[in-house]
Design a protein around this motif. Sequence first.
Motif, short mmCIF file in Angstrom:
data_model
loop_
_atom_site.label_atom_id
_atom_site.label_comp_id
_atom_site.label_asym_id
_atom_site.label_seq_id
_atom_site.Cartn_x
_atom_site.Cartn_y
_atom_site.Cartn_z
N PHE A 172 -13.38 5.84 5.57
CA PHE A 172 -12.13 5.51 4.89
C PHE A 172 -11.10 4.97 5.87
CE2 PHE A 172 -14.02 9.32 2.87
CZ PHE A 172 -14.42 8.74 1.67
N ASP A 173 -10.62 3.76 5.61
CA ASP A 173 -9.55 3.16 6.39
C ASP A 173 -8.24 3.33 5.62
OD1 ASP A 173 -7.86 1.72 7.94
OD2 ASP A 173 -8.88 -0.22 7.71
N LEU A 174 -7.45 4.31 6.03
CA LEU A 174 -6.26 4.68 5.27
C LEU A 174 -4.98 4.07 5.83
CD1 LEU A 174 -6.96 8.48 4.64
CD2 LEU A 174 -7.56 6.52 3.20
N ALA A 175 -5.07 3.27 6.88
CA ALA A 175 -3.86 2.76 7.53
C ALA A 175 -3.03 1.90 6.57
CB ALA A 175 -4.23 1.97 8.78
N ASP A 176 -3.65 0.90 5.96
CA ASP A 176 -2.91 0.02 5.05
C ASP A 176 -2.41 0.78 3.83
OD1 ASP A 176 -3.27 -2.13 6.71
OD2 ASP A 176 -4.96 -2.97 5.62
N LEU A 177 -3.25 1.68 3.31
CA LEU A 177 -2.84 2.46 2.15
C LEU A 177 -1.64 3.34 2.48
CD1 LEU A 177 -3.30 3.37 -0.76
CD2 LEU A 177 -5.00 5.02 0.09
N GLY A 178 -1.63 3.91 3.66
CA GLY A 178 -0.50 4.72 4.08
C GLY A 178 0.79 3.91 4.11
N ASP A 179 0.71 2.68 4.62
CA ASP A 179 1.90 1.81 4.63
C ASP A 179 2.36 1.50 3.21
OD1 ASP A 179 1.88 1.70 7.39
OD2 ASP A 179 0.79 -0.20 7.50
N ASP A 180 1.40 1.25 2.32
CA ASP A 180 1.75 0.94 0.93
C ASP A 180 2.40 2.15 0.24
OD1 ASP A 180 0.81 -1.60 1.24
OD2 ASP A 180 -1.13 -1.22 0.29
N TYR A 181 1.90 3.34 0.53
CA TYR A 181 2.51 4.54 -0.05
C TYR A 181 3.97 4.67 0.40
CZ TYR A 181 -1.54 6.86 -2.22
OH TYR A 181 -2.58 7.21 -3.06
N ARG A 182 4.23 4.40 1.67
CA ARG A 182 5.61 4.48 2.15
C ARG A 182 6.49 3.45 1.45
NH1 ARG A 182 2.84 6.16 6.85
NH2 ARG A 182 2.36 4.03 7.50
#
Length: 266
Positions: A172-182
């Motif tokens: 799981f690559d969560l980096a981009d998703l984390g930015d989108d959540y913010r």
Amino acid sequence: MRPRSLVFDLYGEYFRYMGGAARLGALTELMGIFGVEPATVRVVMTRLRKDGWFDSSKTGREVSYELNDKSWHLLDEGRARIFERHQDDWDRRWTQALVDESDLPRDVRKRLETALTWFGFGRYCGTSWFSPHDREKQLRESLDGEDALRVQFLRCETSGLPQDRVIADRCFDLADLGDDYRGFIAQFQPRLGRYRRSPAGRDALVERMELVQEYRKYPFRDPDLPESLLPPGWRGRDAHGVFVECHDTLREAAESFVSEIVARNM
């Protein structure tokens, strides 16, 4: 907003709680609020019926479109993925999905990959996928006969948390998703004060539909990992809390507005 997605959101958020059916007149009026022309509404609903998503009936000159087993299942499945979150009580057991890709047509491979991703599996390597949740039953139910036979499931565990984190980082690559959540939090959290002041029904509907359209793309990218496997500074659960609070705050005004339009088109 795409007309097809708008139809399913209206049924998922409102019409399913009114018996599962809506008259074309009510649909047309509601979708008109979002800039969808009446002719487009008719074409979209005709296509969705032909594709097996809705049943239709006619009373006089008025056509009604009703959810059937296929569309009820889709809405139930989608709602569960959007609203349900696992508590942090992970037993450290993984569900491993092994896909038999021998002589597998490209379209079937794509269907299997889409289904695995939908239910929160991540590819470790080749034909091996992992999820920290036991979703074998849901995945098997979503696959048709021959497709289901292509996937075998194992329940397994590693020797310790460091190895679990290796699997999570690999799958799981969560980096981009984390930015989108913010970004989601920054967009919607400041609106809560306005939502609590009870906006007009039309405004509440528009805001709530925008909220749902924006948020629903995240859970299908988010494997809902246990706390012990999440990266530092993860805001996914905070974003989910903002979504639920906004969604609930707008509920009464938006539902009353939709009910008025439905009554007007009876």
